[in-house]
Design a protein around this motif. Structure first.
Motif, mmCIF file in Angstrom:
data_model
loop_
_atom_site.group_PDB
_atom_site.id
_atom_site.type_symbol
_atom_site.label_atom_id
_atom_site.label_comp_id
_atom_site.label_asym_id
_atom_site.label_seq_id
_atom_site.Cartn_x
_atom_site.Cartn_y
_atom_site.Cartn_z
ATOM 1 N N TYR A 122 0.854 -1.185 0.000
ATOM 2 C CA TYR A 122 0.000 0.000 0.000
ATOM 3 C C TYR A 122 0.894 1.240 0.000
ATOM 4 O O TYR A 122 1.880 1.307 0.735
ATOM 5 N N TYR A 159 -1.507 -0.926 -4.135
ATOM 6 C CA TYR A 159 -2.635 -0.017 -4.039
ATOM 7 C C TYR A 159 -2.125 1.377 -3.696
ATOM 8 O O TYR A 159 -1.492 1.576 -2.670
ATOM 9 N N GLY A 174 -3.274 4.757 -2.475
ATOM 10 C CA GLY A 174 -4.460 5.379 -1.899
ATOM 11 C C GLY A 174 -4.127 6.717 -1.273
ATOM 12 O O GLY A 174 -2.972 7.147 -1.251
ATOM 13 N N GLY A 175 -5.140 7.366 -0.757
ATOM 14 C CA GLY A 175 -4.864 8.698 -0.203
ATOM 15 C C GLY A 175 -5.866 9.105 0.837
ATOM 16 O O GLY A 175 -6.535 8.265 1.412
ATOM 17 N N TYR A 216 1.105 -7.504 4.330
ATOM 18 C CA TYR A 216 1.134 -6.341 3.446
ATOM 19 C C TYR A 216 2.086 -5.300 4.013
ATOM 20 O O TYR A 216 2.311 -5.230 5.214
ATOM 21 N N HIS A 229 0.144 1.488 7.229
ATOM 22 C CA HIS A 229 0.186 0.328 8.119
ATOM 23 C C HIS A 229 0.689 -0.924 7.404
ATOM 24 O O HIS A 229 0.396 -1.125 6.232
ATOM 25 N N TYR A 252 -9.436 1.352 6.655
ATOM 26 C CA TYR A 252 -8.769 2.024 5.583
ATOM 27 C C TYR A 252 -7.270 1.766 5.587
ATOM 28 O O TYR A 252 -6.616 1.868 6.616
ATOM 29 N N GLY A 253 -6.737 1.467 4.424
ATOM 30 C CA GLY A 253 -5.289 1.298 4.274
ATOM 31 C C GLY A 253 -4.720 0.276 5.235
ATOM 32 O O GLY A 253 -3.582 0.392 5.664
ATOM 33 N N GLY A 254 -5.525 -0.717 5.594
ATOM 34 C CA GLY A 254 -4.997 -1.801 6.422
ATOM 35 C C GLY A 254 -4.778 -1.438 7.876
ATOM 36 O O GLY A 254 -4.044 -2.113 8.589
ATOM 37 N N ASP A 255 -5.409 -0.332 8.339
ATOM 38 C CA ASP A 255 -5.258 0.032 9.760
ATOM 39 C C ASP A 255 -6.204 -0.822 10.599
ATOM 40 O O ASP A 255 -7.307 -0.424 10.941
#
Lengths: 359, 599
Positions: free
Chosen positions: A5, A55, A57-58, A253, A261, B555-558
């Motif tokens: 990510y 991915y 993302g933002g 990931y 993360h 979100y974003g794997g958190d």
């Protein structure tokens, strides 16, 4: 095998409901950020090098220079072994994703684009602080197709004061999107929306109304062959988001960028700082999960999606719990071949069920 | 030298400055160095300081020079609440004088009056003192006039002071010497000591706070508690300086403490008389009573696994509080816990808060109840302090409920409202006396069960806090009482049962089901909430099924954030209790008491 990510923490403006790490910054600052980000990727020594999904993302990845995006993707490709069939997604704002940009992304290797459409009601878009209109959203989808993208996703928001989400979905399906994410609007602390709601300036629909709309939307999408594979995610066959699915099924990931993360696929979660100052020092928060915490995660994540969780993957058995058996008996939980899934009729109250199971 | 001793207490309405004045007196007499002063020394318990009330008595001895003579001033603090009226009466009995503080801006208030009457009843000399004259809103002359008009005491010479900045404290000290009489008593007569409180010390065991009335007491004496008949050998006598300080002996007129290897404060009764085993006094001091709990409730650990910790906490509190009673109780809804008996609602409140704070235990309490006498059709007699254990209606011949004799002091303008309230609470009118132009005293006989329900709150709001209220137990009376059960999803919840008068059962049943509907969170399924008498349903509400409880996207794997949210919710769930398949929050068990809040 793992996912990567990349967080692009920049936006042209901040939406009223947004509590994510995203900021309005000039190009010089952005360049500095990308420099550090690329270094971070190059220096990463995570043992697993096989990448199945990427991915971006933002924030809004499409609002920064496409050169930076392409360069970062190339850095990943040279630092890791990106599998030939890897899913490579970029999040785009309909108004900043021009045909040119989309073409550039596609030829650089991106093969999936996710648009933050949110609504096709122009009043609602304005209210939310989005910079695009319904027409721009639909044009962006057209451009994506022309640029060569087949795998296109659109985000929608449930729980807005006005608008017809089912009709929005209908239009999006007609426009050719293959994947829809429908998130319920959350009123987060510290957002302008929170103030508006608290001061009574804005009246949001009741939970019951929102759930009614959610269920109507679910029915509509399912009738149109969109499979609900997670609480908020729907896709035609073959278009599930591999990357997001990895989060829910406990795969490894790596996250790069501000506040990103990572998970080693076992017991370690780590993340970079969510403010620039600390991020540029390379500070990381590391969390070691206890076996019971890992179990909680497996239950919590597994019951959000159609993958479920394997009973024998848990460290501590839950099958003797009376509440577990009651849920199975009542058809709230479904069990087949040692895998437990939440009956999708109960997605709207999944949190209560998860809480009972981990108690 | 008895003529140089003054035993006195300070009485006041809450927040009029009792503890501040006590601190100042101690500071002025050098009983405690300024640098050691912790504001409000006497109110030593954190909770007391916070509530601005004194629960545990802490006497102190001060030395004061006046006209070249040294005087010993014993300040005996008093708890200022109706729950502890008996303790107050014993403390007052240990004094000859009382300082009555009145706030110069507030004037005479409810407790000023109630306390003044208690002191007058005890035959004490009263010294009115006007406090807080440093405040811009101070009107000392009006306060004096009110003391004369309302309390009926001369207040012309009352010292005007500021305990906060120390103004005129010397004058108060002088007046203590000149206005209060020295104790009377005979040092040569057989020993008589009044026990006015006790506390537990880890090394000394139970320590008795005493006023020596006659005779002399010293270490090594063999003593007898005349009411309980218990015998001990004195190991130590001493005074409070303000910390404990052993002395050779205590003689008639003096105030101090006695230790005699007494295991627990439960072995000591406040109001008892200590005498010598060899040279016994002919009769004990008057006014002794055995104090019984008047209010009961169930106390359970919110986390059921902490039963033993709760037991430890109660045992420790009991060490220092003989009036606290408890016995194990098992509830279907709440699991293992204790049925506890208290002197009143404040006592209940204090104990439960101390369990939570000092022992860091999260607890669930059930609605307070009084103790009923039940005569069964088979002739058996029962005492019931837990509504859940009331026999079924067919087994009951008669139920008797405790009655109190209540006196209410109020400005005349509220008489109508109070009479209406007492009537609503099934009160029996007894008497009404106009004390003066500003004060009326009403007397009623009221069921105690009605008083612990919401009487105080109602009276306070009806009279803007100007009425004061006092009561004493006055036997039992037969009454048409029924048990009101609450059913959740068809299952009876024992911890929510109440004993109520037949006439109010319907109203209460409706109010409780409505309230529970608001408090109980929606469940995965629809839940009927019913009130029933026996098998008859008298009220019903329906809690509709939960529709939305879903965590936002990861979100974003958190994942961490989400898990932490879940863990927090899980922690919150520990305060939930399972009744059959329904989860109900701990607050529900007490909330049924506060039904009128929203109306």
């Amino acid at each position: 095998m793992m996912g990567i990510y990349v967080h692009i923490p920049f936006c042209e403006s901040k939406c009223i409901y947004c509590a994510f790490a995203s900021f309005v910054r000039d190009e010089n600052f952005q360049a500095r950020y990308f420099e550090f980000l690329n270094k971070e990727i190059k220096n990463c020594n995570f043992p697993d090098r096989e990448v199945a999904s990427i991915y971006f993302g933002g924030g809004t990845p499409s609002c920064v220079s496409e050169k930076q995006i392409v360069k970062t993707l190339q850095t990943i490709k040279s630092a890791f072994h990106v599998l030939p069939d890897a899913e490579i997604t970029i999040e785009c704002n309909p108004c900043s994703a021009s045909l040119e940009k989309l073409k550039t992304y596609h030829s650089a290797g991106f093969n999936r684009v996710s648009f933050g459409v949110q609504s096709l009601n122009d009043k609602m878009l304005k209210f939310l602080g989005r910079r695009h209109t319904k027409a721009q959203a639909l044009a962006a989808i057209e451009n994506a197709k022309r640029a060569g993208f087949d795998n296109i996703s659109a985000d929608l928001l449930l729980g807005l004061p006005k608008g017809d989400i089912q009709n929005d979905a209908k239009i999006l399906l007609r426009s050719g999107v293959k994947h829809i994410s429908a998130y319920m609007l959350q009123v987060e602390d510290g957002t302008p929306l929170k103030n508006m709601v608290e001061s009574g300036k804005v009246k949001l629909p009741s939970d019951d109304q929102t759930v009614d709309n959610y269920q109507k939307l679910t029915d509509f999408l399912q009738k149109n062959r969109f499979l609900q594979y997670e609480i908020s995610n729907f896709a035609l066959k073959g278009f599930k988001s591999k990357h997001n699915f990895a989060y829910w099924t406990g795969q490894a990931y790596l996250g790069f960028g501000l506040g990103a993360h990572s998970f080693d696929g076992k017991y370690k979660r780590f993340s970079s700082a969510d403010n620039f100052e600390d991020y540029f020092t390379g500070k990381q928060n590391v969390e070691k999960l206890s076996p019971s915490q890992r179990d909680e995660e497996m239950i919590m994540l597994g019951l959000r999606c159609d993958a479920g969780f394997r009973l024998d993957a848990l460290n501590a058995s839950i099958s003797e719990k009376p509440i577990f058996n009651k849920y199975v008996q009542d058809g709230i939980l479904e069990m087949s071949d040692g895998v437990i899934r939440l009956n999708s009729k109960y997605y709207n109250v999944s949190n209560s069920i998860i809480l009972h199971l981990i108690d | 030298m008895m003529k140089n001793i003054r035993n006195f207490c300070i009485i006041a309405h809450i927040d009029h400055g009792k503890s501040t004045l006590a601190d100042r007196l101690m500071e002025k007499t050098g009983s405690v160095a300024s640098r050691d002063m912790q504001s409000q020394l006497l109110d030593s318990m954190e909770l007391e300081r916070e509530k601005g009330i004194t629960i545990k008595l802490t006497p102190t001895r001060m030395k004061y020079n006046y006209n070249g003579e040294e005087y010993v001033l014993n300040l005996i603090d008093t708890p200022g609440h109706v729950d502890f009226t008996y303790e107050v009466s014993r403390s007052l009995a240990a004094c000859e004088g009382a300082i009555l503080i009145v706030d110069a801006s507030q004037g005479v208030e409810a407790q000023t009056l109630a306390n003044a009457y208690l002191a007058l009843d005890a035959g004490l000399e009263i010294l009115p003192v006007i406090n807080k004259i440093d405040l811009p809103s101070a009107r000392p002359d009006e306060a004096k006039k009110q003391i004369e008009d309302v309390v009926g005491l001369p207040a012309d010479d009352a010292p005007c002071i500021s305990a906060k900045d120390g103004t005129n404290i010397d004058l108060v000290l002088q007046k203590i010497v000149t206005d209060f009489p020295p104790p009377k008593g005979d040092e040569k007569a057989p020993l008589k000591c009044l026990v006015f409180d006790s506390f537990y010390d880890n090394f000394k065991g139970a320590v008795c706070l005493i006023r020596v009335v006659d005779g002399r007491l010293q270490a090594g004496d063999s003593i007898l508690f005349m009411q309980t008949g218990r015998k001990y050998d004195v190991t130590e006598v001493g005074i409070f300086n303000p910390k404990m300080q052993p002395v050779q002996s205590l003689s008639a007129g003096e105030v101090g403490y006695v230790c005699a290897s007494i295991k627990s404060v439960s072995d000591v009764r406040v109001g008892d008389t200590i005498t010598h085993q060899s040279a016994m006094a002919d009769k004990p001091l008057p006014g002794y009573k055995v104090v019984q709990p008047v209010v009961y409730c169930g106390v359970f650990a919110a986390d059921g696994a902490k039963y033993n910790e709760l037991k430890e906490a109660l045992l420790k509190l009991k060490l220092n509080d003989a009036s606290l009673q408890f016995a194990p109780e098992v509830s279907q809804a709440l699991g293992f816990g204790f049925r506890c008996g208290f002197l009143g609602l404040l006592h209940l409140d204090i104990i439960t808060q101390r369990i939570e704070r000092e022992f860091n235990l999260d607890i669930i309490t059930t609605a307070p109840s009084v103790s009923y006498k039940v005569l069964k059709t088979n002739g058996e007699e029962l005492e019931i302090s837990n509504p859940a254990s009331l026999p079924s209606p067919v087994e009951i011949d008669k139920i008797f409920e405790p009655i109190v004799k209540a006196s209410i002091f109020t400005p005349p303008s509220y008489v109508g409202a109070i009479m209406q309230l007492c009537q609503d609470k099934r009160g029996e009118y007894k008497n009404m006396v106009y004390l003066d132009a500003g004060r009326v005293r009403l007397e009623y006989r009221l069921p105690l069960g009605e008083i612990i329900y919401d009487f105080f709150d109602k009276m306070k709001s009806l009279t803007k806090g100007y009425a004061s209220f006092d009561y004493e137990m006055d036997g039992f009376a037969p009454s048409n009482l029924v048990k009101l059960d609450i059913l959740l999803n068809g299952e009876k919840c024992d911890a929510l049962s109440l004993i109520v008068h037949e006439d109010s059962a319907y109203t209460r049943g409706r109010a409780i089901t409505e309230k529970l509907k608001k408090i109980i969170p929606r469940q995965l399924f629809e839940v009927p909430i019913q009130a029933a008498i026996g098998n008859k349903i008298i009220a019903r509400e329906t809690l509709s099924a939960l529709r939305k409880d879903v965590l936002a996207k990861c979100y974003g794997g958190d994942i961490t954030r989400k898990r932490k949210l879940l863990e927090k919710q899980k922690e919150g769930k520990k305060r939930m209790r399972q009744i059959g398949s329904v989860e109900i929050p701990a607050e529900a068990f007490l909330s049924i008491l506060k039904l009128d809040d929203e109306k």
